[in-house]
Write a protein that holds these residues in place. Structure first.
Motif, short mmCIF file in Angstrom:
data_model
loop_
_atom_site.label_atom_id
_atom_site.label_comp_id
_atom_site.label_asym_id
_atom_site.label_seq_id
_atom_site.Cartn_x
_atom_site.Cartn_y
_atom_site.Cartn_z
N PHE A 180 24.77 18.28 25.92
CA PHE A 180 24.52 17.44 24.48
C PHE A 180 23.11 17.53 23.92
O PHE A 180 22.58 17.43 24.20
CB PHE A 180 24.49 15.84 24.96
N ASP A 181 22.64 17.44 22.59
CA ASP A 181 22.40 16.93 21.42
C ASP A 181 22.56 15.84 20.83
O ASP A 181 22.80 15.10 20.70
CB ASP A 181 22.63 18.28 20.77
N SER A 182 21.56 15.32 20.76
CA SER A 182 21.03 13.58 20.52
C SER A 182 19.19 13.64 19.99
O SER A 182 18.41 13.23 20.70
CB SER A 182 20.71 12.67 22.68
N ALA A 183 20.01 13.37 18.86
CA ALA A 183 19.08 12.99 17.23
C ALA A 183 18.54 12.36 16.98
O ALA A 183 17.92 11.78 16.65
CB ALA A 183 19.18 14.40 16.65
N TYR A 184 19.52 10.95 16.78
CA TYR A 184 19.91 9.48 16.36
C TYR A 184 20.18 8.64 17.38
O TYR A 184 20.31 7.77 17.28
CB TYR A 184 20.32 9.80 15.33
N GLN A 185 19.79 8.39 19.08
CA GLN A 185 19.98 7.41 19.76
C GLN A 185 19.41 6.67 19.04
O GLN A 185 18.37 6.49 18.47
CB GLN A 185 19.22 7.58 21.38
N GLY A 186 19.89 4.91 18.63
CA GLY A 186 19.79 4.12 18.17
C GLY A 186 19.63 3.90 16.58
O GLY A 186 19.66 2.78 16.09
N PHE A 187 19.44 4.80 16.04
CA PHE A 187 19.47 5.26 14.68
C PHE A 187 20.48 5.60 13.91
O PHE A 187 20.87 5.22 12.80
CB PHE A 187 18.62 6.72 14.44
N ALA A 188 21.93 5.45 14.19
CA ALA A 188 23.38 6.21 14.01
C ALA A 188 24.19 3.40 13.94
O ALA A 188 23.63 3.28 12.78
CB ALA A 188 24.03 6.19 15.06
N LEU B 2 28.19 18.97 22.30
CA LEU B 2 28.41 17.96 21.80
C LEU B 2 27.08 17.26 21.42
O LEU B 2 26.45 16.95 21.75
CB LEU B 2 29.66 17.23 22.94
N HIS B 3 27.58 16.22 19.95
CA HIS B 3 26.63 15.71 18.93
C HIS B 3 27.19 14.19 19.81
O HIS B 3 28.36 14.08 20.25
CB HIS B 3 27.24 15.36 18.31
N ALA B 4 25.73 13.95 20.64
CA ALA B 4 26.06 12.33 21.20
C ALA B 4 26.55 11.60 20.22
O ALA B 4 27.44 10.71 20.79
CB ALA B 4 24.40 12.10 22.02
N CYS B 5 26.16 11.64 19.02
CA CYS B 5 26.01 10.24 17.95
C CYS B 5 26.10 11.03 16.81
O CYS B 5 25.18 11.43 16.36
CB CYS B 5 25.46 8.90 18.58
N ALA B 6 26.29 10.36 15.85
CA ALA B 6 26.11 9.81 14.39
C ALA B 6 25.91 12.01 13.77
O ALA B 6 24.56 12.79 13.93
CB ALA B 6 24.92 9.76 13.91
N GLY C 174 9.70 15.79 22.08
CA GLY C 174 11.43 16.01 23.66
C GLY C 174 11.92 15.70 24.89
O GLY C 174 10.68 16.10 24.73
N ALA C 175 12.96 15.66 24.83
CA ALA C 175 12.80 16.28 26.45
C ALA C 175 14.35 17.12 26.50
O ALA C 175 15.11 16.45 26.04
CB ALA C 175 12.90 14.88 26.98
N SER D 253 15.25 14.51 20.89
CA SER D 253 14.53 14.05 19.71
C SER D 253 14.19 13.04 19.83
O SER D 253 14.65 11.21 19.67
CB SER D 253 15.29 14.87 19.06
N TYR D 254 12.45 12.62 19.50
CA TYR D 254 12.29 11.66 18.50
C TYR D 254 11.82 11.39 16.88
O TYR D 254 10.75 10.76 17.70
CB TYR D 254 10.92 11.05 19.96
N ALA D 255 12.30 12.20 16.38
CA ALA D 255 12.08 12.83 15.94
C ALA D 255 12.22 11.41 14.62
O ALA D 255 11.66 11.20 13.42
CB ALA D 255 12.13 14.57 14.68
N LYS D 256 13.31 10.90 15.23
CA LYS D 256 13.94 10.49 13.49
C LYS D 256 14.09 8.73 14.34
O LYS D 256 13.28 7.76 13.94
CB LYS D 256 16.04 10.12 13.81
N ASN D 257 14.36 8.61 15.42
CA ASN D 257 14.09 6.84 15.77
C ASN D 257 12.52 6.87 15.94
O ASN D 257 12.15 5.20 15.96
CB ASN D 257 15.13 7.21 17.31
N MET D 258 11.76 7.62 16.25
CA MET D 258 10.37 7.41 16.30
C MET D 258 9.37 7.36 15.48
O MET D 258 8.18 7.59 15.32
CB MET D 258 9.39 7.40 17.66
#
Length: 363
Positions: free
Chosen positions: A135-143, A102-106, A182-183, A169-174
């Motif tokens: 869950f795959d969360s690559a965009y938390q806060g970025f969406a 599941l994609h967490a968001c965006a 990542g974690a 992942s912190y690639a995008k939001n940071m």
């Protein structure tokens, strides 16, 4: 544990009860790979269902990790939105205990997310069939611009006390692409299970990359622990998210102003970095050839790459592609593909003599 608190919430019952095992991984990709290999070694079901479409690396990562990849319906090209009924039907047909990505968001690449009510229905269905959420969360806060809002889907699943996996992942939001930070967190049923799971995760990691790099992780830890830095980061994060939202609105307005045929509201309904424009492969090729605009052949664009300066050129290209090739397809259906090239050569009219029949199509 700082990463777990960021996505699950500082007041998460799973964290309070020490039921979360978290390990540092090599950004989102590494987190997915470690989680996939852990499941292939220790979980009773080796089939993972991924949305169709999804990020291109997902099937490769999970296949190499030792899992069998299947897909579930997600995107509806007709509405350029969520195929919610198809999603529910496919997950209902999945074997009990199967893993579901599941994609967490965006959602990448479509930008289409379920509503909170739809997330609740997905949660209920998955728990009733004992499907395991990954869950795959690559965009938390970025969406949306809000860390908490972008984590709502995940927190629904954590709140019910069930198990799940979370790749961050912190690639995008940071902006830490090159640092590979990542974690992977696994929410377990008890403290004892969490201790055992963490031990096994380390056994997966040791022969894979031994130890993760420290520099990027130190940056993340410093920001998450320092309240002033954390607040500054959230302000900047919202600024970036708001900019992307603004680009969506500007592109939609530009197409509307030009009178571009079709309903382009999906551009402002979708969320996050990416948008499925709805353009087909021929239209994409036309824009590349005539306007030197480059995008993936499925019509996906990165909204973060747009600016107020470039939107007029993109809008002109989309308008031309839609109006010209729409007419071309009308002419060529059931006749011959040559009509399309005639149309592109002269947008004023399309003439073709075929068995003494003259076909004329005004622009």
């Amino acid at each position: 544990m700082l990463s777990a608190k960021l996505i699950f919430g500082t007041d998460s019952p799973a964290i309070r009860e020490s039921r979360v095992a978290t390990v540092q991984c090599l950004s989102g990709t590494g987190s997915l790979r470690v989680g996939g290999e852990f499941l292939a070694r220790h979980y009773h079901e080796h089939t993972i269902y991924i949305p169709q479409p999804t990020w291109g690396n997902h099937p490769k990562v999970f296949t190499l990790a030792g899992l069998t990849v299947r897909s579930y319906r997600y995107y509806d090209p007709a509405t350029r939105g969520l195929d919610f009924q198809g999603l529910l039907e496919d997950l209902s047909s999945a074997p009990s205990g199967a893993i579901v990505l599941l994609h967490a968001c965006a959602h990448n690449p479509t930008g289409v997310d379920p509503t909170l009510d739809q997330w609740e229905q997905i949660r209920q269905l998955m728990r009733s069939k004992s499907l395991l959420p990954f869950f795959d969360s690559a965009y938390q806060g970025f969406a949306s611009g809000s860390l908490d809002k972008d984590a709502q889907s995940v927190r629904k699943f954590v709140a019910d006390g069930g198990e799940l996996l979370m790749a961050q992942s912190y690639a995008k939001n940071m902006g830490l692409y090159g640092e590979r930070v990542g974690a992977l967190s696994i929410v377990c049923g008890s403290v004892d299970v969490a201790v055992r799971v963490e031990s096994q995760l380390k056994l997966v990691i040791r022969p894979m990359y031994s130890n993760p790099p420290i520099h990027g992780a130190s940056i993340v830890a410093t920001i998450l622990k320092d309240s002033d830095m954390f607040n500054e980061w959230t302000v900047e994060l919202k600024g970036m998210a708001d900019r992307i939202i603004s680009m969506r609105q500007q592109l939609f307005d530009a197409l509307k102003t030009r009178g571009t045929p079709g309903d382009w509201s999906h551009i402002i309904k979708q969320i996050g970095m990416f948008t499925f424009t709805g353009l087909n492969t021929d239209q994409v090729a036309f824009m590349r050839q005539e306007y030197h605009i480059y995008m993936t052949s499925d019509g996906r664009i990165s909204m973060a790459g747009l600016s107020t300066r470039t939107i007029p050129h993109l809008s002109d290209a989309i308008h031309a592609a839609v109006t010209k090739l729409k007419a071309a397809y009308f002419c060529s259906d059931g006749i011959m593909g040559a009509v399309r090239s005639l149309l592109l050569a002269d947008r004023s009219e399309c003439l073709l003599s075929l068995d003494s029949t003259v076909i004329k199509w005004p622009s």
